[in-house]
Design a protein around this motif. Structure first.
Motif, PDB file in Angstrom:
ATOM      1  N   THR A  84       0.878  -1.194   0.097  1.00  0.00           N
ATOM      2  CA  THR A  84      -0.158  -0.002  -0.018  1.00  0.00           C
ATOM      3  C   THR A  84       0.773   1.179   0.014  1.00  0.00           C
ATOM      4  O   THR A  84       2.125   1.098  -0.034  1.00  0.00           O
ATOM      5  CB  THR A  84      -1.078  -0.073   1.178  1.00  0.00           C
ATOM      6  N   VAL A  85       0.317   2.315   0.196  1.00  0.00           N
ATOM      7  CA  VAL A  85       0.952   3.609  -0.159  1.00  0.00           C
ATOM      8  C   VAL A  85       0.822   4.473   1.105  1.00  0.00           C
ATOM      9  O   VAL A  85      -0.102   4.283   1.926  1.00  0.00           O
ATOM     10  CB  VAL A  85      -0.045   4.580  -1.244  1.00  0.00           C
ATOM     11  N   ALA A  86       2.084   5.218   1.303  1.00  0.00           N
ATOM     12  CA  ALA A  86       2.065   6.012   2.502  1.00  0.00           C
ATOM     13  C   ALA A  86       2.533   7.511   1.871  1.00  0.00           C
ATOM     14  O   ALA A  86       3.392   7.650   1.187  1.00  0.00           O
ATOM     15  CB  ALA A  86       2.953   5.614   3.474  1.00  0.00           C
ATOM     16  N   THR A  87       1.890   8.316   2.416  1.00  0.00           N
ATOM     17  CA  THR A  87       2.159   9.720   2.264  1.00  0.00           C
ATOM     18  C   THR A  87       1.240  10.555   2.974  1.00  0.00           C
ATOM     19  O   THR A  87       0.399  10.315   3.357  1.00  0.00           O
ATOM     20  CB  THR A  87       1.984  10.177   0.515  1.00  0.00           C
ATOM     21  N   SER A  88       1.811  11.951   3.345  1.00  0.00           N
ATOM     22  CA  SER A  88       1.104  13.023   3.787  1.00  0.00           C
ATOM     23  C   SER A  88       0.182  13.609   2.665  1.00  0.00           C
ATOM     24  O   SER A  88       0.756  14.623   1.970  1.00  0.00           O
ATOM     25  CB  SER A  88       2.053  13.837   4.474  1.00  0.00           C
ATOM     26  N   ILE A  89      -0.924  13.018   2.344  1.00  0.00           N
ATOM     27  CA  ILE A  89      -1.599  13.282   1.278  1.00  0.00           C
ATOM     28  C   ILE A  89      -1.774  14.685   0.927  1.00  0.00           C
ATOM     29  O   ILE A  89      -1.672  15.299  -0.304  1.00  0.00           O
ATOM     30  CB  ILE A  89      -2.604  12.415   0.941  1.00  0.00           C
ATOM     31  N   SER A 137      -7.364   8.407  -7.253  1.00  0.00           N
ATOM     32  CA  SER A 137      -8.767   7.675  -7.208  1.00  0.00           C
ATOM     33  C   SER A 137      -8.845   6.578  -6.092  1.00  0.00           C
ATOM     34  O   SER A 137      -9.760   6.528  -5.320  1.00  0.00           O
ATOM     35  CB  SER A 137      -9.314   7.045  -8.466  1.00  0.00           C
ATOM     36  N   TYR A 138      -7.882   5.716  -6.211  1.00  0.00           N
ATOM     37  CA  TYR A 138      -7.834   4.652  -5.527  1.00  0.00           C
ATOM     38  C   TYR A 138      -7.553   4.945  -4.022  1.00  0.00           C
ATOM     39  O   TYR A 138      -8.435   4.639  -3.027  1.00  0.00           O
ATOM     40  CB  TYR A 138      -6.548   3.862  -5.795  1.00  0.00           C
ATOM     41  N   GLY A 139      -6.816   6.072  -3.700  1.00  0.00           N
ATOM     42  CA  GLY A 139      -6.960   6.660  -2.515  1.00  0.00           C
ATOM     43  C   GLY A 139      -8.092   7.277  -1.877  1.00  0.00           C
ATOM     44  O   GLY A 139      -8.483   6.981  -0.786  1.00  0.00           O
ATOM     45  N   MET A 143     -10.213   6.280   1.419  1.00  0.00           N
ATOM     46  CA  MET A 143     -10.415   7.359   2.522  1.00  0.00           C
ATOM     47  C   MET A 143     -12.045   7.382   2.760  1.00  0.00           C
ATOM     48  O   MET A 143     -12.352   7.316   3.925  1.00  0.00           O
ATOM     49  CB  MET A 143     -10.180   8.626   1.965  1.00  0.00           C
ATOM     50  N   GLN A 144     -12.878   7.069   1.643  1.00  0.00           N
ATOM     51  CA  GLN A 144     -14.194   7.331   1.878  1.00  0.00           C
ATOM     52  C   GLN A 144     -14.650   5.997   2.734  1.00  0.00           C
ATOM     53  O   GLN A 144     -15.602   6.246   3.589  1.00  0.00           O
ATOM     54  CB  GLN A 144     -14.780   7.087   0.542  1.00  0.00           C
ATOM     55  N   GLN A 145     -14.071   5.139   2.308  1.00  0.00           N
ATOM     56  CA  GLN A 145     -14.300   3.566   3.219  1.00  0.00           C
ATOM     57  C   GLN A 145     -14.137   3.960   4.701  1.00  0.00           C
ATOM     58  O   GLN A 145     -14.712   3.590   5.678  1.00  0.00           O
ATOM     59  CB  GLN A 145     -13.802   2.456   2.756  1.00  0.00           C
ATOM     60  N   ARG A 146     -12.844   4.467   4.982  1.00  0.00           N
ATOM     61  CA  ARG A 146     -12.471   4.704   6.332  1.00  0.00           C
ATOM     62  C   ARG A 146     -13.237   5.705   7.063  1.00  0.00           C
ATOM     63  O   ARG A 146     -13.860   5.768   8.326  1.00  0.00           O
ATOM     64  CB  ARG A 146     -10.758   5.192   6.384  1.00  0.00           C
ATOM     65  N   PHE A 147     -13.595   6.710   6.305  1.00  0.00           N
ATOM     66  CA  PHE A 147     -14.446   7.670   6.691  1.00  0.00           C
ATOM     67  C   PHE A 147     -15.847   7.160   7.197  1.00  0.00           C
ATOM     68  O   PHE A 147     -16.262   7.385   8.223  1.00  0.00           O
ATOM     69  CB  PHE A 147     -14.774   8.734   5.542  1.00  0.00           C
TER      70      PHE A 147
ATOM     71  N   SER B 137      -7.662  14.714  -6.937  1.00  0.00           N
ATOM     72  CA  SER B 137      -6.907  15.359  -5.933  1.00  0.00           C
ATOM     73  C   SER B 137      -7.326  16.217  -5.043  1.00  0.00           C
ATOM     74  O   SER B 137      -7.370  16.119  -3.725  1.00  0.00           O
ATOM     75  CB  SER B 137      -5.651  15.844  -6.305  1.00  0.00           C
ATOM     76  N   TYR B 138      -8.279  17.101  -5.604  1.00  0.00           N
ATOM     77  CA  TYR B 138      -8.882  18.287  -4.953  1.00  0.00           C
ATOM     78  C   TYR B 138     -10.175  17.458  -4.065  1.00  0.00           C
ATOM     79  O   TYR B 138     -10.017  17.821  -2.715  1.00  0.00           O
ATOM     80  CB  TYR B 138      -9.494  19.212  -5.971  1.00  0.00           C
ATOM     81  N   GLY B 139     -10.609  16.551  -4.535  1.00  0.00           N
ATOM     82  CA  GLY B 139     -11.561  15.744  -3.650  1.00  0.00           C
ATOM     83  C   GLY B 139     -11.054  15.103  -2.537  1.00  0.00           C
ATOM     84  O   GLY B 139     -11.566  15.074  -1.509  1.00  0.00           O
ATOM     85  N   LEU B 140      -9.792  14.720  -2.582  1.00  0.00           N
ATOM     86  CA  LEU B 140      -9.132  13.558  -1.459  1.00  0.00           C
ATOM     87  C   LEU B 140      -8.845  14.944  -0.477  1.00  0.00           C
ATOM     88  O   LEU B 140      -8.769  14.383   0.801  1.00  0.00           O
ATOM     89  CB  LEU B 140      -7.929  12.987  -2.290  1.00  0.00           C
ATOM     90  N   VAL B 141      -8.346  16.203  -1.004  1.00  0.00           N
ATOM     91  CA  VAL B 141      -7.798  16.801   0.095  1.00  0.00           C
ATOM     92  C   VAL B 141      -9.176  17.144   0.979  1.00  0.00           C
ATOM     93  O   VAL B 141      -9.063  17.520   2.176  1.00  0.00           O
ATOM     94  CB  VAL B 141      -7.411  18.093  -0.502  1.00  0.00           C
ATOM     95  N   GLN B 142     -10.368  17.436   0.191  1.00  0.00           N
ATOM     96  CA  GLN B 142     -11.490  17.897   1.059  1.00  0.00           C
ATOM     97  C   GLN B 142     -12.015  16.703   1.938  1.00  0.00           C
ATOM     98  O   GLN B 142     -12.379  16.986   3.047  1.00  0.00           O
ATOM     99  CB  GLN B 142     -12.676  18.014   0.111  1.00  0.00           C
ATOM    100  N   MET B 143     -12.069  15.462   1.430  1.00  0.00           N
ATOM    101  CA  MET B 143     -12.310  14.285   2.364  1.00  0.00           C
ATOM    102  C   MET B 143     -11.376  14.177   3.353  1.00  0.00           C
ATOM    103  O   MET B 143     -11.721  14.031   4.591  1.00  0.00           O
ATOM    104  CB  MET B 143     -12.087  13.200   1.473  1.00  0.00           C
ATOM    105  N   GLN B 144      -9.803  14.416   3.261  1.00  0.00           N
ATOM    106  CA  GLN B 144      -9.251  14.319   4.326  1.00  0.00           C
ATOM    107  C   GLN B 144      -9.496  15.475   5.669  1.00  0.00           C
ATOM    108  O   GLN B 144      -9.531  15.060   6.509  1.00  0.00           O
ATOM    109  CB  GLN B 144      -7.647  14.670   3.964  1.00  0.00           C
TER     110      GLN B 144
END
Lengths: 198, 198
Positions: A84-89, A137-139, A143-147, B137-144
């Motif tokens: 899996t991926v790690a980063t401070s997105i 997209s995968y990320g 994230m949605q699932q974790r949310f 990407s923009y969506g991911l930032v918002q989700m985070q």
DNA sequence: CGTTAGTTTGAGAGGACTCAAAGTCTGTGG
DNA sequence: CCACAGACTTTGAGTCCTCTCAAACTAACG
């Protein structure tokens, strides 16, 4: 007999991403040019709080934890295991500093991709731009699932889900870190766990 | 005097996305070919529970709510206001059905982009592929950010943040829906709000 | 084998929940 | 223009889950 065009262990990386894309030989070669393999000890920090995160890391072996401090308390934001991926997105995408740190909970082997190198490849290759889109997209799906897990679930439900979906995390990550990952306190998780094993 | 190449009101759309990309004239034209403007009444459903979401919607005017039912209770997952995006993101990305529905809380004017149309443009245009990457990407930032709000904040903190960052939502969305958006019950939100206005 | 990190257990407080009922607002038809 | 129905919001009472603070216990490491 021809020499391989890139480090054969890179195939581990291409395997990792094949759930969402299979790159052409040219793209593989281009990626090979920017991927950096690193072996790092337990406790090493990939990203420090307050800094800009300029890399994406693909974990080949080992375990990372993304965390930050809120009101004096350590909060685990994300846990990344093998493949899996790690980063401070947010930091990686926006280029802004972030409170998140990333530490290695085990000795770890990973592939690092630098932000600027990746941007360069995005400009040069449509296919790699697509790789980027699919990666994000995968990320987003994750994230949605974790949310969802966190949104309206009791501490118990969250723990149950974790042990069914990621049993290894509970084994490998200290309880206090798992607790804050689930949004609960260490004491509560300890009590829940005691109930479950009866 | 030359006729415009596309509906001038599309400039609203290009304005909307200019926070992350400015498209070339050719890309604008290509996008114009797949964007569909729709005016829909309050109560209309853009996506129904259990279906696959095949569109992304850019809200030009109005308000949408993404929600699902958990344990017999209505849970608001996301609220999209003017100049933002609404879609059932996991379903759109994976092509799988999802429990989420999207309804209009006000009469709404939006731009719809079909999934297949967008894929086609991705194949034809590197720049539009980039648009896709940046959009996600923009969506991911918002989700985070939304995730962080929910992770370790009290009901009070969450409400305070909402009224400072999105005061309009509290005005325009029924309290029960705001409550579940914040991950709390309607009664609790009502009591919190009473405290705040003293 | 001591030191420290990690985990468990206990007691008490408090926030948020549930269930229930009473208000309040709003739009529509008479 | 008023009255009523339905949607929305508030208030109340009691319960329970999770938190906090504190202390004891256990495991791991040098």
């Amino acid at each position: 007999m021809q020499a391989p065009l890139y480090d054969p262990s890179l195939d581990d990386f291409f395997d990792m991403i094949k759930t969402f894309i299979t790159l052409s030989p040219e793209s593989k070669l281009a990626m090979a040019g920017i991927l950096e393999k690193r072996e790092l000890p337990k406790g090493h920090h990939l990203v420090h709080a307050g800094a800009v995160c300029r890399h994406v890391y693909f974990i080949e072996k080992g375990l990372t934890r993304t965390y930050y401090v809120k009101d004096g308390k350590d909060v685990t934001d994300w846990i990344s295991t093998e493949k899996t991926v790690a980063t401070s997105i947010v930091s990686f995408i926006t280029g802004m500093p972030d409170i998140r740190s990333i530490e290695l909970l085990e000795p770890t082997v990973l592939w690092a991709i630098g932000h600027d190198d990746l941007q360069k490849l995005y400009n040069e290759s449509h296919e790699i731009e697509r790789f980027g889109r699919l990666l994000v997209s995968y990320g987003l799906v994750q994230m949605q699932q974790r949310f969802d897990d966190l949104h309206f679930a009791t501490a118990r439900e969250r723990y149950r889900k974790l042990i069914t979906q990621h049993p290894d995390i509970v084994q490998r990550v200290p309880l206090g870190m798992v607790a804050s990952y689930l949004g609960i306190t260490q004491e509560t998780l300890s009590r829940i766990r005691a109930d479950f094993t009866i």
